[in-house]
Design an enzyme around this catalytic site. Sequence first.
Site, short mmCIF file in Angstrom:
data_model
loop_
_atom_site.label_atom_id
_atom_site.label_comp_id
_atom_site.label_asym_id
_atom_site.label_seq_id
_atom_site.Cartn_x
_atom_site.Cartn_y
_atom_site.Cartn_z
CE LYS A 184 -2.56 3.38 1.67
NZ LYS A 184 -1.40 4.59 1.36
CD GLU A 258 12.28 0.13 10.60
OE1 GLU A 258 12.88 1.20 11.08
OE2 GLU A 258 12.81 -1.14 10.84
CB CYS A 292 13.13 8.01 9.20
SG CYS A 292 14.03 6.70 8.46
CD GLU A 394 10.21 12.31 11.83
OE1 GLU A 394 8.90 12.26 12.20
OE2 GLU A 394 11.08 11.72 11.59
#
Length: 499
Positions: A184, A258, A292, A394
């Site tokens: 997906k 993750e 990331c 972040e």
Amino acid sequence: MTTEAVRERFRPGADYQMFIGGEWLSAPDAFEAVDPSLGSAWAAIGNGTAQQAEDAVAAARKALPAWRRSTPATRQAILGAVADRIEADAELFARLLPTENGRPVREVGIADVPASAAIYRYYAGLVRSHRGDQIPVEDPHSLVYTVREPLGVIAAILPWNSPLITVANKLAPALACGNTVVLKPSEFASASVLEFVRLIADLLPPGVVNVVTGFGPTVGAALVGHPDVAKVTLTGGGPTARAVMAAAAGALTPTIMELGGKSAMIVAEDADLGRAVADAAMGIYLANGEACIASSRLLLHERIADDFLDRFAALARSIRVGDALDPDTQVGPLVSRPHFDRVLAHVKKAQDQGVRVLAGDEELGLGPTYKDGFFLRPTVLHDPSGQADVVTDEVFGPVTVAETFSDYDEVVERANATRYGLASGVWTTDLARAHRIAGQLDAGIVWVNKWFDLPAGAPMGGVKDSGFGRELSWETMLEYSAPKTINIDLGAPRFPLWG
Ligand code: NAD
């Protein structure tokens, strides 16, 4: 060739369909894919339904019995062939990734293409040594051994930032272990995944790999809560992870997560400053900072902080920002308008909290063609005491925040004082200090005097809110398979418990 000419030649025009059970299928409607350099639509992506997600799971289930019986040699050959196809069609991805998510074209050939090919080759090698154990039990009349079996249908939920690599990190080990897969893609990077699957489709039996496009709360949710899915693997953000885990819990489905990061780079007073500055720039500006593992936080010893920041800010100001398809571009646009607004809001909030901007407020200097693009100059923020929210939030863009420290115990405490624990690094020429700090940092990866090096074989993943499970390594084969214990009686005497 000019970027206009590249775009003119690369105009798929047609709507992108989904790939289910070996067939290309349309969705009832579509959504636009926007080229972030221009801010205008370039393709239409099928907006899949929950029923189509269920159809994809059914197709993957149907393909499972034959695929799990395929020989290791077959799976090894197929994974190797996938790597060859990616390399042979590197040009396709060099046009696709910049157009889709703003990745600078010069990075595709040195990062995305070789890294993803290497991942398929790595797992192609592991297939032949993926095996169980003979268990040395007490009873001399028993033979006990394990075989490693695939789990079943894997639902892989992907982010937009590195579609080719994130697919490889999930698809390669899942196939290597004999699972079938439903991918997906992110709504912001679906075409790259569809084009990749088109490239390799004939290598695999129908239903072994399926792609369902559409939005998270519809197709994504239908997949992760599906009782026939054996494992969900997500690369994405924290709020998504919580929703996915809640849905998976309903079906008792295990997950791999993750997630995000706020990765600290510590620079000691004895560091090689030239290399540290260059690595800090690569750590935050590669992939437009939309990584990331970006080095989004710099912790600088007070003795070298001024010198480091003078050099680093000068380097940031010299970076060429522009059309992602232009080979001279070093930093491209952010992926989408909403993401651009989020990143800007982080910078604005930091300024409101008293953080200084050392670089990033210069004119963009791009022509009218790019007036609707999502461009942000490489930004350097300075918050010596590390009090502002941007130190722990972040941002996921070309924005780094620098702090100052004087004590090495204190700097480790400060580096660890975030929700995240993905990557981190230390720059020093003192060997003992390097090992000491590496051992103390709460993170899945610690780099010493380098950044962004993710060799296949070295486990990749986080601790704390950065997730759990490991990709890119031998341990990953254990995530996508389960041991089955086979316990054989060799003629043991029975205790006469019931006569
Ligand atoms: P996101 O969480 O917004 O979306 C990820 C995927 O989840 C998309 O495909 C989305 O459609 C899907 N999704 C959303 N809601 C869902 C639901 N309820 N059920 C099922 N699926 C759903 O993340 P993003 O914006 O695409 O990616 C950026 C994030 O990913 C950042 O936080 C980044 O740090 C993280 N990331 C982590 C790694 C890593 O390896 N640790 C790598 C890349 C990106």
